[in-house]
Design a protein around this motif. Structure first.
Motif, PDB file in Angstrom:
ATOM      1  N   GLU A 176       1.193  25.390   9.582  1.00  0.00           N
ATOM      2  CA  GLU A 176       1.181  25.644  10.972  1.00  0.00           C
ATOM      3  C   GLU A 176       1.945  27.047  11.513  1.00  0.00           C
ATOM      4  N   MET A 177       2.955  27.167  11.035  1.00  0.00           N
ATOM      5  CA  MET A 177       3.827  28.403  11.090  1.00  0.00           C
ATOM      6  C   MET A 177       4.287  28.945  10.195  1.00  0.00           C
ATOM      7  N   PRO A 178       3.277  29.873   9.284  1.00  0.00           N
ATOM      8  CA  PRO A 178       3.700  30.208   7.932  1.00  0.00           C
ATOM      9  C   PRO A 178       4.945  31.402   8.264  1.00  0.00           C
ATOM     10  N   GLU A 179       4.597  32.068   9.360  1.00  0.00           N
ATOM     11  CA  GLU A 179       5.516  33.245   9.500  1.00  0.00           C
ATOM     12  C   GLU A 179       7.222  32.769   9.826  1.00  0.00           C
ATOM     13  N   LEU A 180       7.246  31.356  10.049  1.00  0.00           N
ATOM     14  CA  LEU A 180       8.546  30.909  10.361  1.00  0.00           C
ATOM     15  C   LEU A 180       8.913  30.503   8.903  1.00  0.00           C
ATOM     16  N   GLU A 181       8.346  29.915   8.103  1.00  0.00           N
ATOM     17  CA  GLU A 181       8.857  29.830   6.865  1.00  0.00           C
ATOM     18  C   GLU A 181       9.081  31.061   6.070  1.00  0.00           C
ATOM     19  N   THR A 182       8.282  32.047   6.310  1.00  0.00           N
ATOM     20  CA  THR A 182       8.579  33.212   5.714  1.00  0.00           C
ATOM     21  C   THR A 182       9.843  33.914   6.041  1.00  0.00           C
ATOM     22  N   LYS A 183      10.099  33.793   7.366  1.00  0.00           N
ATOM     23  CA  LYS A 183      11.507  34.244   7.850  1.00  0.00           C
ATOM     24  C   LYS A 183      12.716  33.487   7.149  1.00  0.00           C
ATOM     25  N   LYS A 184      12.530  32.305   7.340  1.00  0.00           N
ATOM     26  CA  LYS A 184      13.502  31.387   6.638  1.00  0.00           C
ATOM     27  C   LYS A 184      13.754  31.807   5.311  1.00  0.00           C
ATOM     28  N   SER A 185      13.003  31.947   4.553  1.00  0.00           N
ATOM     29  CA  SER A 185      13.087  32.198   3.155  1.00  0.00           C
ATOM     30  C   SER A 185      13.608  33.573   2.640  1.00  0.00           C
ATOM     31  N   ALA A 186      13.253  34.694   3.662  1.00  0.00           N
ATOM     32  CA  ALA A 186      13.731  36.004   3.732  1.00  0.00           C
ATOM     33  C   ALA A 186      15.298  35.687   3.906  1.00  0.00           C
ATOM     34  N   LYS A 245      23.671  33.547  10.189  1.00  0.00           N
ATOM     35  CA  LYS A 245      23.884  32.072  10.497  1.00  0.00           C
ATOM     36  C   LYS A 245      23.007  31.766  11.923  1.00  0.00           C
ATOM     37  N   LYS A 246      23.493  32.652  12.731  1.00  0.00           N
ATOM     38  CA  LYS A 246      23.063  32.201  14.088  1.00  0.00           C
ATOM     39  C   LYS A 246      21.426  32.395  13.871  1.00  0.00           C
ATOM     40  N   ILE A 247      20.823  33.314  13.278  1.00  0.00           N
ATOM     41  CA  ILE A 247      19.366  33.323  13.362  1.00  0.00           C
ATOM     42  C   ILE A 247      18.865  32.227  12.521  1.00  0.00           C
ATOM     43  N   SER A 248      19.708  31.736  11.512  1.00  0.00           N
ATOM     44  CA  SER A 248      19.100  30.532  10.736  1.00  0.00           C
ATOM     45  C   SER A 248      19.207  29.451  11.659  1.00  0.00           C
ATOM     46  N   GLU A 249      20.069  29.103  12.521  1.00  0.00           N
ATOM     47  CA  GLU A 249      20.295  28.142  13.506  1.00  0.00           C
ATOM     48  C   GLU A 249      19.054  28.065  14.448  1.00  0.00           C
ATOM     49  N   ASP A 250      18.804  29.381  15.016  1.00  0.00           N
ATOM     50  CA  ASP A 250      17.578  29.488  15.831  1.00  0.00           C
ATOM     51  C   ASP A 250      16.145  28.847  15.169  1.00  0.00           C
TER      52      ASP A 250
END
Length: 123
Positions: A36-46, A104-109
């Motif tokens: 559904e949102m591959p860019e979100l998972e890509t951001k999280k992995s990066a 950490k803040k970005i990860s929480e978002d």
């Protein structure tokens, strides 16, 4: 579990594939987000990779600092190269810690965005 003879046990490795509800939910969430949102998972992995690299940098700074302290000779307070190195290490550590705080803040978002899909994964 099936009972095995001693000869059989010597030739095989028994593996326990226990699946927990939260583990399965996490896997399903990852699959759903990849679709559904591959860019979100890509951001999280990066982001996780970046955090790991920063933690490694901190560990290297700590190791370097300990080596310099261990190998210093004479009065530590008068060793100008050691004091310069300590100040440089301190500045780098502060920069890395600030980056980790932002991360950490970005990860929480990102987790808040990911949690929108959690009901799908927990069905």
């Amino acid at each position: 579990t099936a009972e095995l003879t001693a000869d059989m046990k010597a030739q095989i490795t028994e593996v326990n594939f226990t699946i927990t509800q939260s583990g399965l939910e996490g896997q399903l969430l990852g699959i759903t987000l990849n679709r559904e949102m591959p860019e979100l998972e890509t951001k999280k992995s990066a982001l996780l990779k970046e955090e790991d690299e920063m933690k490694i940098q901190i560990a290297k700074l700590e190791e370097s600092l300990l080596n310099e302290l261990a190998n210093s000779q004479g009065d530590i307070l008068e060793n100008k190269s050691l004091i310069g190195s300590l100040n440089k290490t301190k500045k780098q550590a502060i920069i890395i810690q600030e980056a980790l705080s932002r991360s950490k803040k970005i990860s929480e978002d990102l987790d808040k965005q990911r949690n929108i899909y959690r009901p799908i994964a927990s069905v």
